[in-house]
Design a protein around this motif. Structure first.
Motif, PDB file in Angstrom:
ATOM      1  N   ILE A 112      40.083  29.221 -44.847  1.00  0.00           N
ATOM      2  CA  ILE A 112      38.906  28.997 -45.696  1.00  0.00           C
ATOM      3  C   ILE A 112      38.628  27.507 -45.881  1.00  0.00           C
ATOM      4  O   ILE A 112      37.503  27.060 -45.622  1.00  0.00           O
ATOM      5  N   SER A 115      37.355  26.128 -42.611  1.00  0.00           N
ATOM      6  CA  SER A 115      35.968  26.546 -42.359  1.00  0.00           C
ATOM      7  C   SER A 115      35.000  25.763 -43.228  1.00  0.00           C
ATOM      8  O   SER A 115      33.903  25.390 -42.777  1.00  0.00           O
ATOM      9  N   CYS A 116      35.386  25.519 -44.478  1.00  0.00           N
ATOM     10  CA  CYS A 116      34.560  24.689 -45.364  1.00  0.00           C
ATOM     11  C   CYS A 116      34.379  23.290 -44.776  1.00  0.00           C
ATOM     12  O   CYS A 116      33.270  22.739 -44.777  1.00  0.00           O
ATOM     13  N   GLU A 119      31.874  23.272 -41.950  1.00  0.00           N
ATOM     14  CA  GLU A 119      30.496  23.380 -42.425  1.00  0.00           C
ATOM     15  C   GLU A 119      30.025  22.067 -43.049  1.00  0.00           C
ATOM     16  O   GLU A 119      28.867  21.674 -42.891  1.00  0.00           O
ATOM     17  N   TYR A 127      28.786  22.103 -51.448  1.00  0.00           N
ATOM     18  CA  TYR A 127      29.260  23.156 -52.342  1.00  0.00           C
ATOM     19  C   TYR A 127      29.253  22.657 -53.779  1.00  0.00           C
ATOM     20  O   TYR A 127      29.687  21.533 -54.064  1.00  0.00           O
ATOM     21  N   ILE A 135      36.398  29.665 -54.805  1.00  0.00           N
ATOM     22  CA  ILE A 135      37.204  29.752 -53.582  1.00  0.00           C
ATOM     23  C   ILE A 135      38.685  29.564 -53.909  1.00  0.00           C
ATOM     24  O   ILE A 135      39.552  30.266 -53.384  1.00  0.00           O
ATOM     25  N   TYR A 172      33.050  29.739 -36.668  1.00  0.00           N
ATOM     26  CA  TYR A 172      31.920  28.821 -36.831  1.00  0.00           C
ATOM     27  C   TYR A 172      30.995  28.916 -35.610  1.00  0.00           C
ATOM     28  O   TYR A 172      29.769  28.911 -35.744  1.00  0.00           O
ATOM     29  N   VAL A 253      32.470  30.721 -43.739  1.00  0.00           N
ATOM     30  CA  VAL A 253      33.180  30.614 -45.014  1.00  0.00           C
ATOM     31  C   VAL A 253      32.981  31.874 -45.852  1.00  0.00           C
ATOM     32  O   VAL A 253      33.945  32.439 -46.387  1.00  0.00           O
ATOM     33  N   GLN A 256      35.006  34.643 -44.498  1.00  0.00           N
ATOM     34  CA  GLN A 256      36.424  34.524 -44.824  1.00  0.00           C
ATOM     35  C   GLN A 256      36.695  34.895 -46.283  1.00  0.00           C
ATOM     36  O   GLN A 256      37.633  35.629 -46.580  1.00  0.00           O
TER      37      GLN A 256
END
Length: 335
Positions: A112, A115-116, A119, A127, A135, A172, A253, A256
């Motif tokens: 996670i 992946s964040c 992004e 975010y 999260i 992704y 994200v 996940q």
């Protein structure tokens, strides 16, 4: 169509996509657990190759029926995707073998934040504080109910690092390729599944022999375990398709975070089907915390500023975007 009805339809399709993914993912885990634990078919990489071979057959049938239209995916992008996807599969199998179950689960949770990061770097996603905290709550809850003994070794750490990064990049890339080349889920599977099937069926037996010291061709096949293999491959078609649908509709994200609901369901089903000795107060607390975190994430990320793209545009022309994305949405909505 009125805006409210469009929003309601989209919400209904989103829920249907998640339910499709959760049901097929939990189902294949249960079938594979029975296949490997009960029937001793421990050739995970080769089995995944069989999964993609079955998926390839389905895409060929749908192309013949006209549900998949001709599309283009550059060979360089296909090679990158297959490399990330296969590294993810092999890396996860090796990580599970070389690491303790606790460290393996920690590595999975690391997907996670990775992946964040992808992004933030590539899509310029921002975010909000509430989204970040939600999260953290999800990670904490899932960690409490899955992480037990933790021991780390050098080769296990390397395998886990490769597995985490390749999985995050693969997920992704699903979202990226669908948007950039206006590919529906079936279209993207039609490009990637044959390449993954061929590569994994060639490499898989050697990887499995290295990991288990057993040959897949020497396995004692009978009616029962062949039935479970076919059942696993059949469910895997839905799992592969639903993953592409969900990541295409959302992001890696979100896939996940909310996808950890599958972990909770697998734990619950495992307690009922395979024994309740692991069920205790702190596991139940972790499950509740994880579910609350998922609900919070869904609420926080959907609010204005919760999760937004600041300055990002894909290199596609206007006609391709209008025509291709409409086709992509139609294909996924039908599914």
């Amino acid at each position: 169509m009125a805006p409210s009805s469009k929003a309601d339809r989209k919400a209904a399709l989103d829920v249907a996509a998640w339910m499709f993914n959760i049901v097929t993912s939990v189902g294949i885990i249960m079938v594979n657990k029975a296949l490997m634990a009960t029937h001793r078919f421990t050739f995970a990489t080769t089995l995944t190759g069989m999964h993609f071979a079955m998926t390839t057959l389905l895409t060929l049938v749908f192309r013949w029926l006209g549900y998949i239209q001709p599309s283009h995916l550059p060979l360089s992008n296909l090679i990158k995707f297959v490399l990330f996807a296969n590294l993810s599969i092999v890396g996860m199998n090796i990580s599970l073998m070389w690491n303790s179950v606790g460290f393996y689960q920690i590595a999975k949770l690391c997907m996670i934040p990775v992946s964040c990061l992808l992004e933030v770097v590539f899509d310029k996603i921002h975010y909000s504080r509430a989204t970040k905290l939600s999260i953290v709550v999800v990670l904490l809850g899932v960690g409490i109910c899955t992480v037990t003994d933790v021991s780390v070794n050098t080769r296990g750490l390397i395998a886990a690092t490769i597995a985490v990064w390749s999985t995050a990049l693969q997920q992704y890339y699903v979202h990226f390729l669908q948007k950039k080349y206006s590919l529906g889920s079936f279209n993207l599977l039609g490009h990637t599944a044959p390449a993954q099937a061929a590569s994994l069926l060639i490499v898989g037996p050697f990887v499995d022999y290295w990991l288990t010291n057993k040959r897949v061709d020497a396995f004692d096949y009978n009616v029962t375990n062949v039935f479970f293999i076919i059942l696993s491959c059949t469910i895997a078609v839905g799992t592969n398709l639903s993953q592409f649908i969900c990541i295409g509709r959302f992001t890696a994200v979100s896939f996940q975070v909310i996808g950890h609901m599958k972990t909770i369901l697998v734990l619950i089903l495992g307690f009922f089907l395979f024994g309740k000795e692991g069920l205790n107060l702190h596991v139940v607390f972790g499950m509740i915390l994880a579910v609350l975190g998922m609900i919070w994430y869904g609420n926080a990320s959907s609010k204005p500023g919760g999760k937004e793209r600041r300055s990002y545009s894909l290199p596609i022309d206007k006609s391709q975007k209008l025509g291709g994305l409409a086709e992509s949405g139609e294909r996924d909505d039908k599914v």
